[in-house]
Design a protein around this motif. Structure first.
Motif, PDB file in Angstrom:
ATOM      1  N   PHE A  74      13.659 -28.060  28.147  1.00 17.80           N
ATOM      2  CA  PHE A  74      13.657 -26.641  28.491  1.00 17.80           C
ATOM      3  C   PHE A  74      12.239 -26.124  28.737  1.00 17.80           C
ATOM      4  CE2 PHE A  74      17.927 -26.969  27.317  1.00 17.80           C
ATOM      5  CZ  PHE A  74      18.591 -25.804  27.668  1.00 17.80           C
ATOM      6  N   LEU A  75      12.110 -25.348  29.802  1.00 23.72           N
ATOM      7  CA  LEU A  75      10.846 -24.717  30.164  1.00 23.72           C
ATOM      8  C   LEU A  75      10.997 -23.207  30.067  1.00 23.72           C
ATOM      9  CD1 LEU A  75       9.961 -26.883  33.285  1.00 23.72           C
ATOM     10  CD2 LEU A  75       9.066 -27.104  30.962  1.00 23.72           C
ATOM     11  N   ILE A  76       9.888 -22.531  29.840  1.00 24.42           N
ATOM     12  CA  ILE A  76       9.863 -21.072  29.708  1.00 24.42           C
ATOM     13  C   ILE A  76       8.851 -20.543  30.713  1.00 24.42           C
ATOM     14  CG2 ILE A  76       9.420 -19.140  28.154  1.00 24.42           C
ATOM     15  CD1 ILE A  76       9.833 -21.304  25.830  1.00 24.42           C
ATOM     16  N   ALA A  77       9.323 -19.759  31.677  1.00 29.02           N
ATOM     17  CA  ALA A  77       8.452 -19.166  32.695  1.00 29.02           C
ATOM     18  C   ALA A  77       8.290 -17.682  32.392  1.00 29.02           C
ATOM     19  CB  ALA A  77       9.055 -19.357  34.080  1.00 29.02           C
ATOM     20  N   VAL A  78       7.046 -17.223  32.346  1.00 32.75           N
ATOM     21  CA  VAL A  78       6.728 -15.834  32.003  1.00 32.75           C
ATOM     22  C   VAL A  78       6.006 -15.198  33.188  1.00 32.75           C
ATOM     23  CG1 VAL A  78       5.545 -14.332  30.360  1.00 32.75           C
ATOM     24  CG2 VAL A  78       6.493 -16.520  29.584  1.00 32.75           C
ATOM     25  N   THR A  79       6.444 -13.980  33.560  1.00 35.37           N
ATOM     26  CA  THR A  79       5.854 -13.258  34.690  1.00 35.37           C
ATOM     27  C   THR A  79       5.381 -11.886  34.228  1.00 35.37           C
ATOM     28  OG1 THR A  79       7.395 -14.347  36.193  1.00 35.37           O
ATOM     29  CG2 THR A  79       6.306 -12.375  37.022  1.00 35.37           C
ATOM     30  N   GLY A  80       4.211 -11.473  34.732  1.00 37.22           N
ATOM     31  CA  GLY A  80       3.659 -10.171  34.391  1.00 37.22           C
ATOM     32  C   GLY A  80       3.668  -9.219  35.563  1.00 37.22           C
ATOM     33  N   THR A  81       3.385  -7.948  35.283  1.00 35.18           N
ATOM     34  CA  THR A  81       3.401  -6.914  36.323  1.00 35.18           C
ATOM     35  C   THR A  81       2.360  -7.170  37.405  1.00 35.18           C
ATOM     36  OG1 THR A  81       1.922  -5.554  34.984  1.00 35.18           O
ATOM     37  CG2 THR A  81       4.275  -5.066  34.837  1.00 35.18           C
ATOM     38  N   ASP A  82       1.279  -7.859  37.059  1.00 38.00           N
ATOM     39  CA  ASP A  82       0.222  -8.120  38.039  1.00 38.00           C
ATOM     40  C   ASP A  82       0.460  -9.389  38.845  1.00 38.00           C
ATOM     41  OD1 ASP A  82      -0.210  -9.998  36.095  1.00 38.00           O
ATOM     42  OD2 ASP A  82      -2.259  -9.379  35.630  1.00 38.00           O
ATOM     43  N   GLY A  83       1.632 -10.006  38.678  1.00 36.22           N
ATOM     44  CA  GLY A  83       1.963 -11.210  39.436  1.00 36.22           C
ATOM     45  C   GLY A  83       1.520 -12.499  38.775  1.00 36.22           C
ATOM     46  N   HIS A  84       0.828 -12.425  37.647  1.00 40.54           N
ATOM     47  CA  HIS A  84       0.445 -13.650  36.949  1.00 40.54           C
ATOM     48  C   HIS A  84       1.674 -14.317  36.344  1.00 40.54           C
ATOM     49  CE1 HIS A  84      -3.772 -12.110  36.923  1.00 40.54           C
ATOM     50  NE2 HIS A  84      -3.958 -13.372  37.202  1.00 40.54           N
ATOM     51  N   HIS A  85       1.628 -15.641  36.295  1.00 34.62           N
ATOM     52  CA  HIS A  85       2.721 -16.443  35.741  1.00 34.62           C
ATOM     53  C   HIS A  85       2.142 -17.443  34.756  1.00 34.62           C
ATOM     54  CE1 HIS A  85       5.338 -15.079  39.023  1.00 34.62           C
ATOM     55  NE2 HIS A  85       4.312 -15.308  39.820  1.00 34.62           N
ATOM     56  N   ALA A  86       2.944 -17.821  33.780  1.00 33.60           N
ATOM     57  CA  ALA A  86       2.576 -18.897  32.858  1.00 33.60           C
ATOM     58  C   ALA A  86       3.831 -19.695  32.556  1.00 33.60           C
ATOM     59  CB  ALA A  86       1.987 -18.336  31.568  1.00 33.60           C
ATOM     60  N   LEU A  87       3.632 -20.960  32.273  1.00 34.58           N
ATOM     61  CA  LEU A  87       4.734 -21.858  31.972  1.00 34.58           C
ATOM     62  C   LEU A  87       4.472 -22.527  30.628  1.00 34.58           C
ATOM     63  CD1 LEU A  87       7.326 -23.012  33.290  1.00 34.58           C
ATOM     64  CD2 LEU A  87       5.918 -24.870  34.151  1.00 34.58           C
ATOM     65  N   LEU A  88       5.501 -22.535  29.774  1.00 32.73           N
ATOM     66  CA  LEU A  88       5.419 -23.203  28.475  1.00 32.73           C
ATOM     67  C   LEU A  88       6.620 -24.134  28.363  1.00 32.73           C
ATOM     68  CD1 LEU A  88       4.751 -19.899  27.949  1.00 32.73           C
ATOM     69  CD2 LEU A  88       4.247 -20.822  25.732  1.00 32.73           C
ATOM     70  N   SER A  89       6.513 -25.093  27.488  1.00 31.86           N
ATOM     71  CA  SER A  89       7.673 -25.921  27.168  1.00 31.86           C
ATOM     72  C   SER A  89       8.286 -25.387  25.877  1.00 31.86           C
ATOM     73  CB  SER A  89       7.270 -27.384  26.994  1.00 31.86           C
ATOM     74  OG  SER A  89       6.544 -27.552  25.801  1.00 31.86           O
ATOM     75  N   TRP A  90       9.588 -25.590  25.720  1.00 33.82           N
ATOM     76  CA  TRP A  90      10.249 -25.166  24.486  1.00 33.82           C
ATOM     77  C   TRP A  90       9.600 -25.853  23.284  1.00 33.82           C
ATOM     78  CZ3 TRP A  90      13.561 -21.287  23.581  1.00 33.82           C
ATOM     79  CH2 TRP A  90      14.062 -21.195  22.265  1.00 33.82           C
ATOM     80  N   ALA A  91       9.210 -27.103  23.451  1.00 28.67           N
ATOM     81  CA  ALA A  91       8.625 -27.864  22.344  1.00 28.67           C
ATOM     82  C   ALA A  91       7.347 -27.208  21.812  1.00 28.67           C
ATOM     83  CB  ALA A  91       8.336 -29.296  22.778  1.00 28.67           C
TER      84      ALA A  91
END
Length: 162
Positions: A74-91
């Motif tokens: 499982f992956l977790i994708a996070v998006t912000g109001t300024d268009g920035h993105h980050a990706l984390l793993s569930w682990a």
């Protein structure tokens, strides 16, 4: 005052729209963070908010109990109001694995973030590149193909599928 909404979507039993006041219902954690930025130097902040793990676990990730270590895909994708993105793993956030204290910050330096929206805070990151301000979306995705196509040889393009 209009509150920013954060959409929890993806492979979840209970997707949701959350605001900073909603996030105050989870246990609050505090962390002092120092981010080393190449352009502005070291920045120090104090954040408070719930653990990302607690919020996502409550949303019911669609882990398959029949698949050994299913959480690891499982992956977790996070998006912000300024268009920035980050990706984390569930682990990274799971207490059975790395147990990183990743926060959904609802306060920064004792200032509430009600109208600005929560911030993704990874205290273990030396650089603040995965720090996301004004989170608008978090998507949990269990579609990571484990055992996908064979690796390409360095310097050569992978073979086309027939």
């Amino acid at each position: 005052m209009t509150l920013t909404e954060l959409a929890l979507t993806g492979d979840l039993a209970r997707p949701a729209l959350l605001t900073v006041p909603d996030l105050l219902c989870w246990p609050q954690h505090r962390v002092d963070v120092s981010f080393e930025c190449a352009t502005t130097g070291i920045r120090h902040h104090r954040f408070a908010g719930p653990l990302l793990y607690d919020v996502l676990a409550d949303a019911g990730p669609g882990f398959d109990p029949a698949r050994r270590k299913d959480r690891l895909r499982f992956l977790i994708a996070v998006t912000g109001t300024d268009g920035h993105h980050a990706l984390l793993s569930w682990a990274e956030i799971d207490p059975d694995f790395a147990h990183a204290p990743v926060l959904l910050g609802v306060r920064i330096d004792d200032t509430p973030l009600d109208s600005a929206g929560p911030q993704l805070v990874l205290p273990q990151d030396r650089c603040g590149a995965r720090h996301i301000s004004g989170i608008t979306a978090i998507r949990v995705d269990g579609g990571c193909p484990c055992g996908g196509p064979a690796r390409a040889t360095p310097g050569r393009a992978p073979a086309a599928a027939s």
